[in-house]
Every structure is written in C-alpha cells, then in structure tokens.
Design an enzyme around this catalytic site. Sequence first.
Site: not given
Ligand SMILES: Nc1ncnc2c1ncn2[C@@H]1O[C@H](COP(=O)(O)OP(=O)(O)OP(=O)(O)O)[C@@H](O)[C@H]1O
Ligand SMILES: CC(C)(CO)[C@@H](O)C(=O)NCCC(=O)O
Ligand SMILES: [K+]
Length: 249
Positions: A6, A100, A102, A122, A125, A181
């Site tokens: 993923d 998206g 995902d 979800d 990021t 902060t």
């Molecule tokens: N084991 C871990 N590894 C990485 N990130 C973690 C972990 N546990 C919690 N987090 C938190 O999860 C968040 C990232 O989430 P996740 O991995 O679902 O998304 P991503 O791959 O960055 O983004 P996307 O939404 O595009 O999938 C960050 O805020 C991070 O601090």
């Molecule tokens: C919103 C994110 C960044 C979440 O990972 C992904 O699903 C994405 O790039 N989506 C494309 C835009 C949309 O879903 O409308």
């Molecule tokens: K995701």
Amino acid sequence: MILELDCGNSFIKWRVISVDGAQRLLAGVVDSDAALFDSLAAAPGLRVSRCRLVSVRSDAETEQLVARLRESLGVDAVCAQSASQVGAVHNGYEDFRRLGLDRWLAVLGAYHLGQRACLVVDLGTAVTADFVSAAGMHMGGFICPGLPLMRDQLSTHTRRIRYDRQVALAALQELEPGRSTAEAVERGCVLMLRGFVAEQLLQARARFPDGFEVFLTGGDAGLVRDVVPGAQVVPDLVFVGLAIACPLN
Ligand SMILES: Nc1ncnc2c1ncn2[C@@H]1O[C@H](COP(=O)(O)OP(=O)(O)OP(=O)(O)O)[C@@H](O)[C@H]1O
Ligand SMILES: CC(C)(CO)[C@@H](O)C(=O)NCCC(=O)O
Ligand SMILES: [K+]
C-alpha cells in the site's frame, strides 16, 4: 507467498500473506522504496510468488517500483485500478478515475466486512472520510490535511512554532489546554482530527438512519478511536479491499 503493498504519500505499508490468504506472515512500514527492498532482503525465508499493490503515487513512481519488484523478486505486480463498480459497490465520483485508489479499496474492504451502510475514515498524511449506503452506493466523501501536514504547515508558516519530535510525542499523553508550544500545537491538531471525525459521525447518523458501521484506518486512527466508541479499527482495511479488487487466481 503473496506480497502486498500500500504505497501512500509518505509511507509504504507492506505485508506478506500465504497464497490462500489465510495467514499473515510478515508486515512492515517503510518510508522509501530503498527501505522496502532492504526489509524484504532481510526477511527470513521469504519466497514471493505473487504480488499486488495499490499506489496513490504518480504513475512514473509506481512503474519504477513495479520494475524493481520484477528485477529483484521476479514477480509482475498487479496494480489496483480505478473502477466504476466492483461487486455491489458503485464508485460515487463524477469521474471514477479521480477517486484515490486507497479510498476506493478502503470502501470496498469496509463494505465487505460491514455488509451494511458504512462510514470509512482513513487517517494518514491526508485524512479522508467516505460514505457507502446499505446498497453499496459510494456517496462521496471529504479530504482534509492529516496530522503530519497540519503540524508541518504551522511550523513552516510561523516564526516561533518550533519544537522537537520527542517533545511532540510526550505532549499527546493528554489533551488538556497546552502549556508549552509543543503541547498547544500537538493537542490542537489532534482536536482538529477528533472534531472532523465527530462531524462525520453526525453526517452518517443523518444519512443512514437505519444504522451504519464505522471503520477507522491509517497510522493515526488510534488518536480518534474513542470519539466513535463502536468503531472498528482495521489497520489492514486497504489490504482487505486490495484482495477484492485484485484477486490472484
Ligand atoms: N508504525 C508507524 N509507521 C509510520 N507512521 C505511523 C506509525 N504509527 C503511526 N503512524 C502515524 O501515521 C501517520 C501516517 O499514516 P499512514 O501511514 O496511514 O499514511 P501515509 O502512507 O503517510 O499516507 P497515505 O494517507 O497517503 O496513505 C503519521 O502521522 C505517523 O505519525
Ligand atoms: C486523498 C489521498 C491523498 C489520501 O491518501 C489519496 O486518496 C488521493 O491522492 N486521492 C486523489 C484525490 C481524490 O480522492 O479525490
Ligand atoms: K492510506
């Protein structure tokens, strides 16, 4: 063994399952392609025969990863693709290709597990919320910045918001008004996430008076889980959907 990936905007979540899908053998989270291949090289007894992945990265980045998987593991990764419908679930976007992948897979996974109306949140990021009716109609959703983006924007666009990572982690032990902060920012951003989730819950109650299931996934799901006491926290939700979208037999 089946390798599943993923590929999010900040991290790649990976896992290895048995060919029949019954056992989860290995799993990890890495922040780059290079780190993924290091982890796979270090995995004991790894014998990958199939691979499937979902990516929200650019096509070029995804193609490069697929090429490296072919070189190093000898497998042709199957990539999840956009669809206007899978089984009973209909994509609700005006242009289904824009949703998206995902989000789409999380929706497929949630509807499969819930078998009724669902709210899917979800928290990565970005944070996304999606609604699916009892009949499987995806009704659209919402996108907002996730915790990493909120805190980065604050520190980038102000002069005096600066604190280190360790202090940030400690600040989240509780959610009282911050007296430093780090506490003020970290707790403020978590309250933004929690407020967002609470609002989605209100919307789901109005939209689905006959009841619904709430699914939480993504790295920051733990920060909001108690906002929705009945929610199912399913870290692998995207992988549940990936298996539905990309059956390997
Ligand atoms: N084991 C871990 N590894 C990485 N990130 C973690 C972990 N546990 C919690 N987090 C938190 O999860 C968040 C990232 O989430 P996740 O991995 O679902 O998304 P991503 O791959 O960055 O983004 P996307 O939404 O595009 O999938 C960050 O805020 C991070 O601090
Ligand atoms: C919103 C994110 C960044 C979440 O990972 C992904 O699903 C994405 O790039 N989506 C494309 C835009 C949309 O879903 O409308
Ligand atoms: K995701």
